[in-house]
Design a protein around this motif. Structure first.
Motif, PDB file in Angstrom:
ATOM      1  N   ALA A 167       0.837  -1.196   0.000  1.00 26.72           N
ATOM      2  CA  ALA A 167       0.000   0.000   0.000  1.00 26.72           C
ATOM      3  C   ALA A 167       0.874   1.249   0.000  1.00 26.72           C
ATOM      4  O   ALA A 167       1.867   1.328   0.730  1.00 26.72           O
ATOM      5  N   ALA A 168       0.490   2.230  -0.827  1.00 25.99           N
ATOM      6  CA  ALA A 168       1.339   3.400  -1.049  1.00 25.99           C
ATOM      7  C   ALA A 168       1.602   4.187   0.232  1.00 25.99           C
ATOM      8  O   ALA A 168       2.658   4.799   0.391  1.00 25.99           O
ATOM      9  N   TYR A 169       0.655   4.191   1.169  1.00 19.11           N
ATOM     10  CA  TYR A 169       0.842   4.961   2.397  1.00 19.11           C
ATOM     11  C   TYR A 169       1.732   4.240   3.415  1.00 19.11           C
ATOM     12  O   TYR A 169       2.060   4.805   4.456  1.00 19.11           O
ATOM     13  N   LYS A 170       2.122   3.006   3.109  1.00 18.95           N
ATOM     14  CA  LYS A 170       3.028   2.278   4.000  1.00 18.95           C
ATOM     15  C   LYS A 170       4.487   2.448   3.594  1.00 18.95           C
ATOM     16  O   LYS A 170       5.392   2.198   4.394  1.00 18.95           O
ATOM     17  N   SER A 171       4.709   2.822   2.343  1.00 18.52           N
ATOM     18  CA  SER A 171       6.069   2.988   1.839  1.00 18.52           C
ATOM     19  C   SER A 171       6.079   4.189   0.909  1.00 18.52           C
ATOM     20  O   SER A 171       5.790   4.072  -0.277  1.00 18.52           O
ATOM     21  N   VAL A 172       6.427   5.337   1.455  1.00 22.63           N
ATOM     22  CA  VAL A 172       6.338   6.588   0.697  1.00 22.63           C
ATOM     23  C   VAL A 172       7.725   7.051   0.254  1.00 22.63           C
ATOM     24  O   VAL A 172       8.747   6.524   0.698  1.00 22.63           O
ATOM     25  N   GLY A 173       7.720   8.033  -0.620  1.00 31.50           N
ATOM     26  CA  GLY A 173       8.983   8.675  -0.996  1.00 31.50           C
ATOM     27  C   GLY A 173       9.944   7.800  -1.766  1.00 31.50           C
ATOM     28  O   GLY A 173      11.158   8.027  -1.705  1.00 31.50           O
ATOM     29  N   GLY A 174       9.430   6.820  -2.507  1.00 36.10           N
ATOM     30  CA  GLY A 174      10.324   5.974  -3.292  1.00 36.10           C
ATOM     31  C   GLY A 174      11.246   5.109  -2.457  1.00 36.10           C
ATOM     32  O   GLY A 174      12.349   4.758  -2.895  1.00 36.10           O
TER      33      GLY A 174
ATOM     34  N   ASP B 225      -3.075  -6.032  -9.579  1.00 35.65           N
ATOM     35  CA  ASP B 225      -2.729  -5.219 -10.744  1.00 35.65           C
ATOM     36  C   ASP B 225      -3.043  -3.746 -10.495  1.00 35.65           C
ATOM     37  O   ASP B 225      -2.275  -2.855 -10.884  1.00 35.65           O
ATOM     38  N   TYR B 226      -4.170  -3.488  -9.861  1.00 31.86           N
ATOM     39  CA  TYR B 226      -4.544  -2.102  -9.590  1.00 31.86           C
ATOM     40  C   TYR B 226      -3.560  -1.465  -8.608  1.00 31.86           C
ATOM     41  O   TYR B 226      -3.146  -0.318  -8.788  1.00 31.86           O
ATOM     42  N   ILE B 227      -3.181  -2.214  -7.571  1.00 31.58           N
ATOM     43  CA  ILE B 227      -2.223  -1.689  -6.593  1.00 31.58           C
ATOM     44  C   ILE B 227      -0.886  -1.403  -7.265  1.00 31.58           C
ATOM     45  O   ILE B 227      -0.242  -0.383  -6.987  1.00 31.58           O
ATOM     46  N   ALA B 228      -0.452  -2.289  -8.161  1.00 27.48           N
ATOM     47  CA  ALA B 228       0.805  -2.071  -8.880  1.00 27.48           C
ATOM     48  C   ALA B 228       0.746  -0.782  -9.688  1.00 27.48           C
ATOM     49  O   ALA B 228       1.705   0.007  -9.708  1.00 27.48           O
ATOM     50  N   GLY B 229      -0.369  -0.547 -10.361  1.00 24.47           N
ATOM     51  CA  GLY B 229      -0.525   0.683 -11.117  1.00 24.47           C
ATOM     52  C   GLY B 229      -0.535   1.901 -10.225  1.00 24.47           C
ATOM     53  O   GLY B 229       0.058   2.941 -10.555  1.00 24.47           O
ATOM     54  N   LEU B 230      -1.192   1.783  -9.081  1.00 20.83           N
ATOM     55  CA  LEU B 230      -1.232   2.885  -8.123  1.00 20.83           C
ATOM     56  C   LEU B 230       0.171   3.205  -7.623  1.00 20.83           C
ATOM     57  O   LEU B 230       0.549   4.383  -7.517  1.00 20.83           O
ATOM     58  N   ARG B 231       0.952   2.154  -7.329  1.00 24.92           N
ATOM     59  CA  ARG B 231       2.300   2.370  -6.813  1.00 24.92           C
ATOM     60  C   ARG B 231       3.216   3.041  -7.831  1.00 24.92           C
ATOM     61  O   ARG B 231       4.170   3.717  -7.460  1.00 24.92           O
ATOM     62  N   GLN B 232       2.936   2.868  -9.110  1.00 27.83           N
ATOM     63  CA  GLN B 232       3.836   3.399 -10.129  1.00 27.83           C
ATOM     64  C   GLN B 232       3.372   4.732 -10.711  1.00 27.83           C
ATOM     65  O   GLN B 232       4.118   5.378 -11.451  1.00 27.83           O
TER      66      GLN B 232
ATOM     67  N   ILE C  61      -7.352  -5.746   2.224  1.00 26.01           N
ATOM     68  CA  ILE C  61      -7.315  -4.558   3.075  1.00 26.01           C
ATOM     69  C   ILE C  61      -6.680  -3.389   2.330  1.00 26.01           C
ATOM     70  O   ILE C  61      -7.184  -2.254   2.340  1.00 26.01           O
ATOM     71  N   ASP C  62      -5.544  -3.658   1.666  1.00 25.12           N
ATOM     72  CA  ASP C  62      -4.809  -2.585   0.994  1.00 25.12           C
ATOM     73  C   ASP C  62      -5.612  -1.952  -0.134  1.00 25.12           C
ATOM     74  O   ASP C  62      -5.635  -0.734  -0.289  1.00 25.12           O
ATOM     75  N   ILE C  63      -6.275  -2.774  -0.945  1.00 20.25           N
ATOM     76  CA  ILE C  63      -7.046  -2.196  -2.053  1.00 20.25           C
ATOM     77  C   ILE C  63      -8.275  -1.468  -1.525  1.00 20.25           C
ATOM     78  O   ILE C  63      -8.662  -0.416  -2.062  1.00 20.25           O
ATOM     79  N   ALA C  64      -8.877  -1.979  -0.468  1.00 25.80           N
ATOM     80  CA  ALA C  64     -10.060  -1.318   0.097  1.00 25.80           C
ATOM     81  C   ALA C  64      -9.698   0.041   0.675  1.00 25.80           C
ATOM     82  O   ALA C  64     -10.357   1.057   0.384  1.00 25.80           O
ATOM     83  N   SER C  65      -8.651   0.088   1.497  1.00 22.03           N
ATOM     84  CA  SER C  65      -8.251   1.359   2.115  1.00 22.03           C
ATOM     85  C   SER C  65      -7.809   2.368   1.065  1.00 22.03           C
ATOM     86  O   SER C  65      -8.144   3.556   1.139  1.00 22.03           O
ATOM     87  N   GLN C  66      -7.077   1.902   0.069  1.00 21.37           N
ATOM     88  CA  GLN C  66      -6.588   2.833  -0.949  1.00 21.37           C
ATOM     89  C   GLN C  66      -7.729   3.332  -1.848  1.00 21.37           C
ATOM     90  O   GLN C  66      -7.710   4.474  -2.291  1.00 21.37           O
ATOM     91  N   SER C  67      -8.712   2.491  -2.112  1.00 21.72           N
ATOM     92  CA  SER C  67      -9.881   2.953  -2.860  1.00 21.72           C
ATOM     93  C   SER C  67     -10.587   4.076  -2.115  1.00 21.72           C
ATOM     94  O   SER C  67     -10.987   5.091  -2.701  1.00 21.72           O
ATOM     95  N   LYS C  68     -10.740   3.892  -0.815  1.00 24.21           N
ATOM     96  CA  LYS C  68     -11.375   4.926   0.012  1.00 24.21           C
ATOM     97  C   LYS C  68     -10.546   6.216  -0.016  1.00 24.21           C
ATOM     98  O   LYS C  68     -11.101   7.329  -0.145  1.00 24.21           O
ATOM     99  N   ARG C  69      -9.232   6.073   0.045  1.00 25.20           N
ATOM    100  CA  ARG C  69      -8.351   7.240   0.052  1.00 25.20           C
ATOM    101  C   ARG C  69      -8.290   7.930  -1.308  1.00 25.20           C
ATOM    102  O   ARG C  69      -7.865   9.072  -1.401  1.00 25.20           O
TER     103      ARG C  69
END
Length: 447
Positions: free
Chosen positions: A185-192, A258-265, A288-296
């Protein structure tokens, strides 16, 4: 049963400042004072249960003591000696079910020492300083191929490089990092951070990465065995489990990974299309990760549907609470029955309630439907053995069979991470697999 309405999928649902706020660092790093205060809570147990609970065997009391004596770089060296990806594991490890659950403070007070955050404080201190705590041994003249640049492959490559072996990592994607780069999830690992950690691992020297090289397409295991002294397979799980419903190819039905991968990139979160109503099928971390990120991203209604009860859910209680704090609803004891379509695309999903009968899950005959502009499949991934076709490598329960040293049935091939039988699908476990395999490879190459 039908839901007659137009699907509502759009990008840019939020203001720019909302995306920044929603995807900021989940746990802001501890400052020096906070780290001292937290480290002072450790009892430094003689038979530390936290150490036993760590899959990579990090000496947790030792590194916490080093933090307390104002030696965070020494603490980082203690961590990296056992887990070279200790920085990412500090961010994504389910510490609440591993070291922190075992913490004596947890048993006594219900409030464990924040081991993960202390680990991040130490590792970040050293990595920001641009220092690498290990030096490479004299070149051994041996070459090892590592297939897969995820946590297992990176850990294996680094340990082998410390022994002076030359390592070539082959990865099918454009970037190395595997799950850490594409699946967290993008909010768990930020800033590259994932890319920075790959650079940190590579700083030991003796490791080359060739991206865009897939086993079975660009290279074969036979070729690698011919050209290298040993091979390590860290292939991960390339397949996504199906729902078992006939309409899965409907527009609006997506693979969560696949959606999470696209979001991360993506460089622009506002460009990602997201439905107003989201249904997620599954009960693990991906769900959990896709649900939380969809909400965000601006979805208004997000519902996770899991076929069993909360106690059987793969995601920890902490992760469930995090999703619920984001406004995600979780429905238990319901399994997919059919996808509902309007004008050729998904607009809802029907579920049947479930119950345990003689230890087996069964439908009760009662059903309900949920509106859905998008349905995400997050019911697990599977190993795809096709790249190993013709290699005569033994499989067990659909994954690669290995012994305790991570040796496969082929004498010069080792494997680790999610692709092996018995794998626990955790970054920290994959790191341990890579480390154990590297030690075994080194013994084989130097005996």
């Amino acid at each position: 049963m039908s839901i007659a309405r137009e699907p509502d999928i759009a990008s840019g649902r939020l203001q720019p400042e909302d995306y920044l706020a929603n995807f900021r660092d989940l746990h802001p790093p501890l400052d020096k004072h906070q780290a001292f205060v937290e480290a002072d809570r450790c009892y430094f147990c003689y038979d530390a249960p936290c150490l036993t609970a760590c899959p990579t065997g990090i000496d947790i009391p030792m590194f916490i003591r080093e933090i307390l004596t104002d030696n965070p770089k020494g603490a980082a060296e203690t961590i990296f000696a056992e887990n070279i990806l200790g920085g990412m594991c500090a961010r994504v490890c389910p510490t609440e079910t591993l070291c922190e659950e075992a913490c004596v403070r947890q048993a006594a007070e219900g409030k464990p020492v924040r081991i993960g955050e202390l680990q991040r404080y130490a590792t970040d201190t050293l990595m920001v300083a641009g220092e690498h705590p290990f030096t490479r041994a004299a070149p051994s003249g041996k070459r090892v191929a590592v297939v897969g640049g995820g946590p297992a492959g990176l850990a294996c490559a680094h340990r082998l490089a410390t022994y002076g072996h030359d390592v070539v990592i082959y990865d099918a994607r454009e970037k190395a990092g595997g799950l850490n780069e594409y699946g967290i999830a993008a909010y768990k690992s930020v800033g590259g951070f994932a890319a920075a950690e790959v650079d940190f691992v590579m700083a030991i020297g003796g490791i080359t990465v060739e991206t865009g090289k897939a086993l079975g397409r660009d290279i074969t295991l036979a070729e690698l065995r011919e050209s290298f002294d040993a091979v390590f397979l860290g292939l991960g799980l390339a397949g996504v489990n199906a729902l078992g419903l006939g309409e899965e190819k409907l527009p609006g039905v997506e693979n969560a990974v696949d959606y999470i991968a696209g979001l991360r990139q993506t460089a622009d979160l506002a460009s990602l299309p997201v439905g107003r109503r989201i249904v997620v099928v599954g009960g693990g971390m991906t769900a959990i990760d896709i649900a939380s990120q969809s909400k965000r991203l601006g979805a208004e209604e997000v519902t996770i549907v899991y076929r069993r009860g909360a106690a059987k859910m793969g995601a920890s209680e902490y992760e469930r609470e995090l999703a619920q704090t984001d406004g995600v609803r979780i429905k238990f004891n319901a399994m997919p029955k059919r996808l509902i379509a309007t004008d050729g695309r998904v607009t809802g999903m029907e579920f049947e309630y479930t119950a345990e009968q003689d230890g087996r899950l069964a439908g009760t005959g009662e059903s309900f439907a949920l509106d859905a502009d998008m349905v995400f499949k997050a019911i697990g991934q599977s190993f795809v053995p096709l790249p190993l076709e013709g290699a005569s490598i033994e499989l067990k329960n659909g994954r690669i069979a290995v012994d305790t040293e991570r040796r496969t049935s082929l004498p010069d091939v080792w494997a680790g991470g999610d692709c092996i039988a018995g794998g626990e699908d955790l970054t920290v476990v994959a790191v341990q697999d890579g480390k154990l395999a590297a030690e075994s490879v080194n013994r084989a190459l130097t005996s």
